[in-house]
Design an enzyme around this catalytic site. Structure first.
Site, PDB file in Angstrom:
ATOM      1  N   CYS A   1      50.140  38.209  36.003  1.00 34.50           N
ATOM      2  CA  CYS A   1      48.884  38.904  35.662  1.00 34.50           C
ATOM      3  C   CYS A   1      48.920  39.503  34.254  1.00 34.50           C
ATOM      4  O   CYS A   1      49.799  40.307  33.937  1.00 34.50           O
ATOM      5  CB  CYS A   1      48.646  40.008  36.691  1.00 34.50           C
ATOM      6  SG  CYS A   1      47.300  41.121  36.245  1.00 34.50           S
TER       7      CYS A   1
HETATM    8  N1  LIG Z   1      41.379  46.819  36.060  1.00 32.70           N
HETATM    9  C1  LIG Z   1      42.521  46.101  36.158  1.00 32.70           C
HETATM   10  C2  LIG Z   1      42.319  44.633  36.357  1.00 32.70           C
HETATM   11  C3  LIG Z   1      43.483  44.129  37.089  1.00 32.70           C
HETATM   12  C4  LIG Z   1      43.211  42.787  37.733  1.00 32.70           C
HETATM   13  O1  LIG Z   1      42.071  42.304  37.786  1.00 32.70           O
HETATM   14  N2  LIG Z   1      44.292  42.177  38.252  1.00 32.70           N
HETATM   15  C5  LIG Z   1      44.163  40.903  38.923  1.00 32.70           C
HETATM   16  C6  LIG Z   1      45.331  39.988  38.655  1.00 32.70           C
HETATM   17  S1  LIG Z   1      45.413  39.394  37.031  1.00 32.70           S
HETATM   18  C7  LIG Z   1      44.199  41.118  40.417  1.00 32.70           C
HETATM   19  O2  LIG Z   1      45.071  41.780  40.925  1.00 32.70           O
HETATM   20  N3  LIG Z   1      43.244  40.521  41.112  1.00 32.70           N
HETATM   21  C8  LIG Z   1      43.206  40.543  42.526  1.00 32.70           C
HETATM   22  C9  LIG Z   1      41.798  40.613  43.030  1.00 32.70           C
HETATM   23  O3  LIG Z   1      40.888  40.851  42.231  1.00 32.70           O
HETATM   24  O4  LIG Z   1      41.635  40.456  44.228  1.00 32.70           O
HETATM   25  C10 LIG Z   1      43.509  46.422  35.064  1.00 32.70           C
HETATM   26  O5  LIG Z   1      43.317  46.073  33.877  1.00 32.70           O
HETATM   27  O6  LIG Z   1      44.483  47.050  35.404  1.00 32.70           O
END
Ligand SMILES: N[C@@H](CCC(=O)N[C@@H](CS)C(=O)NCC(=O)O)C(=O)O
Length: 346
Positions: free
Chosen positions: A64
Site C-alpha cells: 500500500c
Molecule cells: N486515508 C488513507 C488511505 C489508505 C487506503 O486507502 N489504504 C488502502 C490500501 S492502499 C486500503 O487499505 N484499502 C482497503 C479498503 O479500502 O477496503 C491514508 O492515506 O492513510
C-alpha cells in the site's frame, strides 16, 4: 493538516457496509472516490497518546502506497523502538486485508469470498497480528468500535496501552512522527525535519495537486469503469508527471534543496508506477524509466542511496497485491514478470 481525504466522506458510506463486497470500488458514474479516514488522534508530548518506547504498533501492507509513507518516515526518523510494525498478507479479498494467505480454490485460484485462513504461501515478511492473532484487519477496527462502518484501511497506528486506534490517516501519521518524538531522539534524527517551517507553504501546495492527480490519480484512472472517467483522470495524471519532471530539472528533491515529506509522498506512487500502474491501472501514456529521466533519476537516488526507501520497498507484495486483488481488472490474477529490473540501477 486534515482534509486530504475529506472531500467525499458520505458518499461511500453505504458501499462500505460490512455486508457489501468491498472490492466494488467505483461509484455509479464510473469514478472512484476515496473515503475519508475515521481515526484522527495524534501522538503528542503531554497528550492522550504520548511518545513512549514500545507503546505503538503500525499495521501496514507493504503493497500500500499510503502505508508505505509511514514505514519510510518511521525509518528516516529512527522510531523503531517506539513503533513496532505488523504486516498483512498482500492478497486483499472481499473481507479486506488478512493476516494470512487465503484458502485457494481446488484449481489453485482465489475464491470470491475469503473467510478461511490458508496455509503460508511463501510470501516473505508477513508477520500476522502480533497482539491479537486476528485473521482480518477488520477485527481491529471492530475491537475499537463494534459499529464501525467505514473502510478497513491500512495504515493503522495502534496504541497497545489503551488498545485503540490512534490514527489511520497516513498524511497525519507522518506529520506527528516527524516532530513528536524529537525530545527522545538523538541529534541526527532530530535534525531531519521533513516538514520544515520555511518550506511548508511550498509542500502544502504541492501536496494538494500531487495527491489529487498523482497519488490518487493512478487509482482514479485504474478503478474507473467508464472510458470518460478513465480519460478524465489519466490525462491530468500525465500532465502532473510532466510538471514534476520539469520541477526536478537540475534539482535533487521535490521541495527546496532537502529531503521532505513531499519526496516521501511522491516516491511511494512513482516506485509502483512501472511495475504495476502502467499496465494494471492503464496509466500507459509512458513509463517513468523511458519518458521521465529526472523522475527516474530521483527515484533511483532515493531507492539506492537511502535505506529507509529501499528496505521498505517490497516488489513482491506490491505486485502480488494489485494483480491478485482486483479481479474486475485482472480476472486471471496472473502477475506479470516484468519490468526487469523493477527499478533500474544507478
Ligand atoms: N486515508 C488513507 C488511505 C489508505 C487506503 O486507502 N489504504 C488502502 C490500501 S492502499 C486500503 O487499505 N484499502 C482497503 C479498503 O479500502 O477496503 C491514508 O492515506 O492513510
Amino acid at each position: 493538516m486534515s482534509g486530504e481525504h475529506g472531500a467525499h466522506e458520505g458518499e461511500s458510506k453505504a458501499a462500505a457496509g460490512s455486508k457489501q463486497d468491498i472490492t466494488a470500488w467505483a461509484s455509479k458514474d464510473g469514478q472512484f472516490r476515496r473515503q475519508a479516514s475515521t481515526f484522527r488522534d495524534k501522538i503528542e508530548v503531554g497528550g492522550k497518546y504520548p511518545p513512549e518506547e514500545g507503546r505503538y504498533v503500525l499495521y501496514v501492507s507493504l503493497a500500500c502506497p499510503w502505508a508505505h509513507r509511514t514505514l519510510i518516515v518511521r525509518k528516516l526518523k529512527g522510531l523503531e523502538k517506539f513503533i513496532d510494525v505488523a504486516v498483512v498478507h498482500a492478497h486483499m479479498g472481499a473481507l479486506g486485508w488478512s493476516f494470512y494467505p487465503p484458502v485457494r480454490d481446488q484449481d489453485g485460484g482465489y475464491p470470491k469470498t475469503q473467510g478461511e485462513v490458508g496455509e503460508p504461501d511463501g510470501l516473505a515478511e508477513v508477520t500476522g497480528d502480533p497482539l491479537y492473532k486476528s485473521k482480518f484487519l477488520r477485527e481491529l477496527y471492530f475491537r475499537v468500535d463494534p459499529n464501525y462502518s467505514g473502510r478497513f484501511t491500512v495504515p493503522v497506528l495502534w496504541d497497545k496501552k489503551t488498545e485503540s486506534i490512534v490514527n489511520n490517516e497516513s498524511s497525519e501519521i507522518i506529520r506527528f512522527m516527524n516532530s513528536e518524538f524529537d525530545s527522545l531522539l538523538d541529534e541526527e534524527h532530530v535534525k531531519l525535519d521533513l516538514y520544515p517551517e520555511a518550506l511548508r507553504s511550498e509542500i502544502d501546495d504541492q501536496n494538494k495537486w500531487v495527491y489529487d492527480t498523482v497519488n490518487n490519480g493512478v487509482y482514479k484512472s485504474g478503478f474507473a469503469t467508464t472510458q470518460q472517467a478513465y480519460e478524465d483522470n489519466v490525462v491530468p495524471l500525465f500532465k502532473s508527471l510532466d510538471r514534476l519532471e520539469k520541477m526536478l530539472e537540475g534539482k535533487q528533491f521535490i521541495a527546496g534543496d532537502q529531503l521532505t515529506e513531499a519526496d516521501v509522498r511522491l516516491y511511494t506512487t512513482i516506485i509502483r508506477f512501472d511495475p504495476v500502474y502502467y499496465n494494471h491501472f492503464k496509466t500507459n501514456i509512458g513509463t517513468i524509466r523511458h519518458r521521465y529521466p529526472n523522475l527516474n533519476a530521483w527515484q533511483k537516488r532515493l531507492y539506492w542511496q537511502n535505506d529507509a526507501f529501499k528496505s521498505t520497498t517490497n516488489f513482491d507484495h506490491i505486485k502480488r497485491h494489485y494483480f491478485e486483488s482486483h479481479p474486475q481488472i485482472n480476472p486471471t490474477r496472473v502477475v506479470p514478470v516484468g519490468p526487469q529490473p523493477h527499478i533500474e540501477h544507478l
